[in-house]
Design an enzyme around this catalytic site. Structure first.
Site, PDB file in Angstrom:
ATOM      1  N   ARG A  72       0.830  -1.210   0.000  1.00 14.83           N
ATOM      2  CA  ARG A  72       0.000   0.000   0.000  1.00 14.83           C
ATOM      3  C   ARG A  72       0.865   1.260   0.000  1.00 14.83           C
ATOM      4  O   ARG A  72       0.453   2.319  -0.485  1.00 14.83           O
ATOM      5  CB  ARG A  72      -0.944  -0.013   1.210  1.00 14.83           C
ATOM      6  CG  ARG A  72      -1.713   1.275   1.416  1.00 14.83           C
ATOM      7  CD  ARG A  72      -2.849   1.093   2.418  1.00 14.83           C
ATOM      8  NE  ARG A  72      -2.413   0.485   3.653  1.00 14.83           N
ATOM      9  CZ  ARG A  72      -1.840   1.132   4.669  1.00 14.83           C
ATOM     10  NH1 ARG A  72      -1.591   2.440   4.560  1.00 14.83           N
ATOM     11  NH2 ARG A  72      -1.507   0.511   5.774  1.00 14.83           N
ATOM     12  N   TYR A 124     -15.613  16.109 -17.476  1.00 14.35           N
ATOM     13  CA  TYR A 124     -16.222  14.793 -17.281  1.00 14.35           C
ATOM     14  C   TYR A 124     -17.278  14.854 -16.179  1.00 14.35           C
ATOM     15  O   TYR A 124     -17.053  15.412 -15.104  1.00 14.35           O
ATOM     16  CB  TYR A 124     -15.124  13.784 -16.932  1.00 14.35           C
ATOM     17  CG  TYR A 124     -15.636  12.460 -16.455  1.00 14.35           C
ATOM     18  CD1 TYR A 124     -16.558  11.720 -17.206  1.00 14.35           C
ATOM     19  CD2 TYR A 124     -15.204  11.926 -15.252  1.00 14.35           C
ATOM     20  CE1 TYR A 124     -17.025  10.506 -16.760  1.00 14.35           C
ATOM     21  CE2 TYR A 124     -15.659  10.698 -14.806  1.00 14.35           C
ATOM     22  CZ  TYR A 124     -16.580   9.995 -15.562  1.00 14.35           C
ATOM     23  OH  TYR A 124     -17.041   8.783 -15.110  1.00 14.35           O
ATOM     24  N   ASP A 196      -6.010  18.040 -16.108  1.00  9.52           N
ATOM     25  CA  ASP A 196      -6.364  16.667 -16.453  1.00  9.52           C
ATOM     26  C   ASP A 196      -5.933  16.448 -17.899  1.00  9.52           C
ATOM     27  O   ASP A 196      -6.503  17.024 -18.823  1.00  9.52           O
ATOM     28  CB  ASP A 196      -7.871  16.459 -16.293  1.00  9.52           C
ATOM     29  CG  ASP A 196      -8.296  15.008 -16.517  1.00  9.52           C
ATOM     30  OD1 ASP A 196      -7.649  14.329 -17.336  1.00  9.52           O
ATOM     31  OD2 ASP A 196      -9.285  14.572 -15.912  1.00  9.52           O
ATOM     32  N   LYS A 221      -7.738   5.197 -19.762  1.00  9.85           N
ATOM     33  CA  LYS A 221      -8.056   5.588 -21.129  1.00  9.85           C
ATOM     34  C   LYS A 221      -6.852   5.371 -22.047  1.00  9.85           C
ATOM     35  O   LYS A 221      -6.420   4.258 -22.229  1.00  9.85           O
ATOM     36  CB  LYS A 221      -8.536   7.043 -21.125  1.00  9.85           C
ATOM     37  CG  LYS A 221      -9.624   7.355 -20.073  1.00  9.85           C
ATOM     38  CD  LYS A 221     -10.821   6.446 -20.167  1.00  9.85           C
ATOM     39  CE  LYS A 221     -12.016   6.919 -19.342  1.00  9.85           C
ATOM     40  NZ  LYS A 221     -11.846   6.782 -17.892  1.00  9.85           N
TER      41      LYS A 221
END
Length: 403
Positions: A72, A124, A196, A221
């Site tokens: 982690r 988005y 972004d 993406k």
């Protein structure tokens, strides 16, 4: 693992393995993407970087470490991906998350109640929902602004403005913002510019070169490109925000899994080949759509008639492969979604498979109707992610679907 260990971890491991990071100097982005940060496994010579599928790591003795403690907080496969993304983006460090939304969520933890963030009016729908319906509850003020209007941006600045958050091109109406101008505005007001970069990626656009402070991605993406991994990234330009962001990343446990990191390393090797092929097809398809009698509007930043075409040419190396368009009736839109065959009617974008999406209901359905109408995201509006198929086949599929 504390932050001081994290800051030096990559350099310590490089030193142990005899790696010289400066070897990447002068190499093209394509070469860096193929070879990665370390690339070959220095211990075994494995050309495909290994998957370290381990939750925990043994310590040689008290106060001694291999550089890893718990996945982690840091995993060798994930670290190789993070360092490769930072290398490609031109940043100091990146952090890999289980999704793009997890990355943005962790970034928002850096802000406190009464902070103001200016946000792309067009973006988005999931990001809009996260800001408006989730983090606004915690006292952060989000102001949605048209970033193509610099005067409108300046008018929204206040002493508590801490950041400008934008997409460029925007999802889904393909507006383009002037990164250098916005960076100057942000920095004059002691605010951050957060970009972004999902649609163009580091192959076509590198926001740090234009003054951005932080870059975020939905890595699911184009960086992935195969529609088989959900992931996200924060890329940091320098270490000024590293301690706080890494603490939240480590504490909340939204890190990417080692196997997914390995899939991403594999995907990055073909980034240049994929995006250039997709862009080549998108240029043809956009031009074809503009001539079609049942298509009323086409939004593609590579179209010379796009209002921001000159700006795109100035600040990017390419136009990407995202096209939005309006058809001439609601009935025809429904027929297109029903009839496409080579193209898949599905959400998401950026993969080898071409996908067509209905933003009014799907990706942007969470936006209020008046906002969608203002942006032009109406009932005749479609978004097309051009994939790797033959362009003639895609055009033939659109032809029969629009007939």
């Amino acid at each position: 693992m504390d932050d001081s260990s994290f800051r030096s971890m990559a350099n310590e491991i490089d030193g142990l393995l005899g790696i010289d990071p400066s070897r990447h100097a002068g190499r093209s982005l394509d070469t860096k993407a193929v070879h990665g940060y370390l690339g070959r496994d220095p211990r075994t010579g494995a050309v495909s970087f290994p998957i370290y599928q381990s939750a925990t790591f043994a310590h040689p003795a008290l106060h001694e470490s291999t550089g890893y403690a718990y996945s982690r907080c840091g995993n060798p496969t994930v670290l190789e991906l993070e360092n490769t993304i930072a290398l490609l983006e031109g940043g100091l460090k990146s952090l890999a998350f289980a999704s793009g939304m997890a990355a943005i969520t962790t970034l928002l933890k850096s802000f406190v109640p009464k902070d103001r963030i200016l946000v792309s009016l067009d973006l988005y729908g999931g990001t809009y929902r996260l800001f408006k319906d989730v983090y606004a509850r915690y006292g952060i003020e989000f102001r949605f602004v048209d970033f193509t209007d610099l005067d409108a941006v300046r008018a929204e600045l206040t002493p508590n403005t801490r950041a400008l958050f934008l997409e460029t091109p925007t999802n889904p109406t393909m507006q383009v913002a002037d990164l250098r101008a916005l960076a100057d505005i942000a920095h004059e007001n002691a605010a951050l510019l957060i970009v972004d970069n999902t649609f163009l990626t580091c192959l076509f656009q590198r926001p740090f070169e234009h003054g951005a402070d932080l870059v975020v991605y939905s890595g699911s993406k184009y960086l992935c490109g195969h529609n088989d991994v959900t992931c996200g990234f924060i890329v940091l330009k320098d270490d000024s925000h590293l301690e706080r962001i890494f603490m939240d990343y480590m504490s909340e446990g939204a890190a990417l899994a080692p196997f997914d990191a390995w899939l991403m390393l594999r995907s990055l090797k073909t980034l240049g080949v994929r995006l250039r092929r997709q862009q080549e097809s998108a240029l043809r398809i956009a031009a074809w759509l503009k001539r079609h009698p049942h298509v009323t509007d086409v939004f593609y930043v590579g179209d010379p008639d796009h209002p921001d075409y000159a700006l795109s040419r100035r600040q990017t190396d390419g136009f990407g492969a995202m096209i939005s368009f309006n058809v001439d009736s609601n009935e025809r839109l429904l027929e297109v979604l029903r009839r496409v065959d080579v193209i898949t009617f599905a959400e998401s974008l950026g993969g080898c498979e071409s996908l067509i999406t209905y933003p009014f209901v799907q990706t942007h359905g969470s936006m209020p109707l008046d906002v969608r109408e203002r942006l032009g995201i109406g009932e005749r509006f479609l978004r097309l992610s051009v994939g790797m198929e033959d362009a003639d086949d895609l055009i033939a599929d659109l032809e029969q679907a629009l007939a």
